[in-house]
Design a protein around this motif. Structure first.
Motif, mmCIF file in Angstrom:
data_model
loop_
_atom_site.group_PDB
_atom_site.id
_atom_site.type_symbol
_atom_site.label_atom_id
_atom_site.label_comp_id
_atom_site.label_asym_id
_atom_site.label_seq_id
_atom_site.Cartn_x
_atom_site.Cartn_y
_atom_site.Cartn_z
ATOM 1 N N ILE A 175 -26.467 -24.588 -1.829
ATOM 2 C CA ILE A 175 -25.984 -24.362 -3.193
ATOM 3 C C ILE A 175 -26.790 -23.254 -3.866
ATOM 4 O O ILE A 175 -26.248 -22.407 -4.575
ATOM 5 C CB ILE A 175 -26.076 -25.662 -4.019
ATOM 6 C CG1 ILE A 175 -25.050 -26.679 -3.512
ATOM 7 C CG2 ILE A 175 -25.843 -25.385 -5.502
ATOM 8 C CD1 ILE A 175 -25.149 -28.037 -4.173
ATOM 9 N N GLN A 176 -28.109 -23.262 -3.615
ATOM 10 C CA GLN A 176 -28.957 -22.236 -4.223
ATOM 11 C C GLN A 176 -28.671 -20.851 -3.641
ATOM 12 O O GLN A 176 -28.841 -19.847 -4.333
ATOM 13 C CB GLN A 176 -30.432 -22.581 -4.068
ATOM 14 C CG GLN A 176 -31.400 -21.539 -4.627
ATOM 15 C CD GLN A 176 -31.094 -21.172 -6.082
ATOM 16 O OE1 GLN A 176 -30.595 -21.993 -6.853
ATOM 17 N NE2 GLN A 176 -31.403 -19.937 -6.463
ATOM 18 N N VAL A 177 -28.256 -20.798 -2.384
ATOM 19 C CA VAL A 177 -27.880 -19.506 -1.803
ATOM 20 C C VAL A 177 -26.719 -18.917 -2.604
ATOM 21 O O VAL A 177 -26.731 -17.735 -2.978
ATOM 22 C CB VAL A 177 -27.484 -19.665 -0.320
ATOM 23 C CG1 VAL A 177 -26.849 -18.377 0.200
ATOM 24 C CG2 VAL A 177 -28.711 -20.012 0.518
ATOM 25 N N VAL A 178 -25.713 -19.751 -2.874
ATOM 26 C CA VAL A 178 -24.561 -19.301 -3.667
ATOM 27 C C VAL A 178 -24.994 -18.987 -5.100
ATOM 28 O O VAL A 178 -24.622 -17.948 -5.667
ATOM 29 C CB VAL A 178 -23.455 -20.383 -3.677
ATOM 30 C CG1 VAL A 178 -22.290 -19.948 -4.570
ATOM 31 C CG2 VAL A 178 -22.972 -20.667 -2.265
ATOM 32 N N ASN A 179 -25.805 -19.879 -5.675
ATOM 33 C CA ASN A 179 -26.303 -19.686 -7.039
ATOM 34 C C ASN A 179 -27.141 -18.410 -7.144
ATOM 35 O O ASN A 179 -27.060 -17.669 -8.120
ATOM 36 C CB ASN A 179 -27.137 -20.906 -7.442
ATOM 37 C CG ASN A 179 -27.617 -20.837 -8.884
ATOM 38 O OD1 ASN A 179 -26.828 -20.656 -9.799
ATOM 39 N ND2 ASN A 179 -28.917 -20.980 -9.067
ATOM 40 N N GLY A 180 -27.953 -18.166 -6.106
ATOM 41 C CA GLY A 180 -28.787 -16.968 -6.084
ATOM 42 C C GLY A 180 -27.962 -15.701 -5.994
ATOM 43 O O GLY A 180 -28.286 -14.684 -6.611
ATOM 44 N N LEU A 181 -26.870 -15.749 -5.217
ATOM 45 C CA LEU A 181 -25.988 -14.590 -5.115
ATOM 46 C C LEU A 181 -25.341 -14.282 -6.465
ATOM 47 O O LEU A 181 -25.258 -13.119 -6.882
ATOM 48 C CB LEU A 181 -24.901 -14.850 -4.065
ATOM 49 C CG LEU A 181 -25.340 -14.778 -2.604
ATOM 50 C CD1 LEU A 181 -24.214 -15.245 -1.695
ATOM 51 C CD2 LEU A 181 -25.773 -13.371 -2.233
ATOM 52 N N ILE A 182 -24.919 -15.348 -7.158
ATOM 53 C CA ILE A 182 -24.319 -15.169 -8.478
ATOM 54 C C ILE A 182 -25.344 -14.583 -9.448
ATOM 55 O O ILE A 182 -25.049 -13.674 -10.232
ATOM 56 C CB ILE A 182 -23.780 -16.507 -9.014
ATOM 57 C CG1 ILE A 182 -22.632 -16.992 -8.143
ATOM 58 C CG2 ILE A 182 -23.326 -16.363 -10.469
ATOM 59 C CD1 ILE A 182 -22.134 -18.379 -8.503
ATOM 60 N N GLY A 183 -26.579 -15.130 -9.380
ATOM 61 C CA GLY A 183 -27.638 -14.634 -10.251
ATOM 62 C C GLY A 183 -28.026 -13.205 -9.948
ATOM 63 O O GLY A 183 -28.375 -12.434 -10.847
ATOM 64 N N THR A 184 -27.968 -12.841 -8.668
ATOM 65 C CA THR A 184 -28.303 -11.463 -8.277
ATOM 66 C C THR A 184 -27.255 -10.480 -8.789
ATOM 67 O O THR A 184 -27.572 -9.388 -9.250
ATOM 68 C CB THR A 184 -28.406 -11.352 -6.743
ATOM 69 O OG1 THR A 184 -29.414 -12.252 -6.274
ATOM 70 C CG2 THR A 184 -28.762 -9.938 -6.324
ATOM 71 N N ILE A 185 -25.991 -10.888 -8.716
ATOM 72 C CA ILE A 185 -24.898 -9.997 -9.134
ATOM 73 C C ILE A 185 -24.738 -9.963 -10.650
ATOM 74 O O ILE A 185 -24.604 -8.900 -11.252
ATOM 75 C CB ILE A 185 -23.571 -10.447 -8.478
ATOM 76 C CG1 ILE A 185 -23.672 -10.322 -6.953
ATOM 77 C CG2 ILE A 185 -22.399 -9.618 -9.009
ATOM 78 C CD1 ILE A 185 -22.505 -10.932 -6.207
ATOM 79 N N CYS A 186 -24.781 -11.161 -11.247
ATOM 80 C CA CYS A 186 -24.492 -11.249 -12.687
ATOM 81 C C CYS A 186 -25.727 -11.408 -13.556
ATOM 82 O O CYS A 186 -25.662 -11.193 -14.768
ATOM 83 C CB CYS A 186 -23.571 -12.443 -12.955
ATOM 84 S SG CYS A 186 -21.971 -12.336 -12.154
ATOM 85 N N GLY A 187 -26.832 -11.845 -12.981
ATOM 86 C CA GLY A 187 -28.002 -12.165 -13.782
ATOM 87 C C GLY A 187 -27.857 -13.559 -14.360
ATOM 88 O O GLY A 187 -26.836 -14.226 -14.186
ATOM 89 N N ASP A 188 -28.869 -14.008 -15.096
ATOM 90 C CA ASP A 188 -28.828 -15.333 -15.699
ATOM 91 C C ASP A 188 -28.018 -15.266 -16.991
ATOM 92 O O ASP A 188 -28.003 -14.262 -17.684
ATOM 93 C CB ASP A 188 -30.258 -15.814 -16.007
ATOM 94 C CG ASP A 188 -30.338 -17.317 -16.150
ATOM 95 O OD1 ASP A 188 -29.379 -17.984 -15.732
ATOM 96 O OD2 ASP A 188 -31.356 -17.796 -16.666
ATOM 97 N N CYS A 189 -27.366 -16.361 -17.360
ATOM 98 C CA CYS A 189 -26.548 -16.352 -18.563
ATOM 99 C C CYS A 189 -27.411 -16.140 -19.803
ATOM 100 O O CYS A 189 -28.530 -16.627 -19.885
ATOM 101 C CB CYS A 189 -25.782 -17.662 -18.692
ATOM 102 S SG CYS A 189 -26.799 -19.113 -18.965
#
Length: 201
Positions: A175-189
């Motif tokens: 889950i963190q791999v997916v979450n990390g990819l999202i964070g890498t592309i979009c940054g934190d909210c």
């Protein structure tokens, strides 16, 4: 939920799992809850330290990294407000992969141990009387183990716990791999990755 907040939740969950896996592996050194007089009488898979190293020590590193992501300073990297947070999320993917490998190792060792069965004294020798895994459904065959007492139940319960907990760890790290990819592309909210430096979109 912010990607950093999600990572923190995963880290909080991974730490107690790592501690429990370590304790379970330690208990396996006492088959049937007894101290054996010869270490060679302990099931081989216990010595592979799946719960201590794989799901224990190796899991602490990604857990701590995940916990720190929420408080990571995302602003001020090379003049780019978002790159600090993005790099932190990217690095979490690497640590998550380490967690997957560690938990996967524990999962594999536990699966082999459950299929193979415990090492016990059959009345004539110390051996592995259950090599085909059929003992899992044939409880009457457990009586072949004369010593240590209740070793089959002991190993079956503890290795099953390791199997389940390491499986959960693999899932959380994935889950963190997916979450990390999202964070890498979009940054934190509401941080520098998706918003402006002042918190505005």
């Amino acid at each position: 939920m912010c990607t950093g907040g999600c990572a923190k939740c995963l880290g909080i969950t991974l730490i107690p799992l790592a501690v429990l896996c370590t304790l379970v592996n330690i208990l396996l050194f006492f088959p049937g809850g007894q101290v054996v007089d010869n270490n060679q009488h302990i099931t081989d898979e216990v010595w592979y330290f799946g719960g201590i190293l794989g799901s224990g020590v190796l899991m602490i590193f990604p857990a701590l990294v995940f916990l720190g992501l929420k408080n990571n300073d995302c602003c001020g990297c090379c003049g780019n407000a978002s790159c600090g947070k993005r790099f932190a999320m990217f690095s979490s993917i690497i640590f998550a992969a380490v967690g997957v490998l560690g938990a996967g190792y524990c999962f594999a060792v536990s699966a082999v141990a459950l299929h193979k069965g415990p090492k016990c004294y059959t009345g004539t020798e110390w051996t592995y009387p259950f090599q085909d895994g059929n003992y899992l459904t044939n409880h009457t065959s457990w009586s072949v183990c004369k010593s240590p007492e209740n070793v089959v139940t002991w190993n079956l319960t503890l290795f099953s716990l390791l199997l389940i907990m390491s499986g959960v760890q693999v899932l959380l790290c994935a889950i963190q791999v997916v979450n990390g990819l999202i964070g890498t592309i979009c940054g934190d909210c509401k941080c520098c990755g998706c918003c402006g430096g002042d918190g505005t979109v």
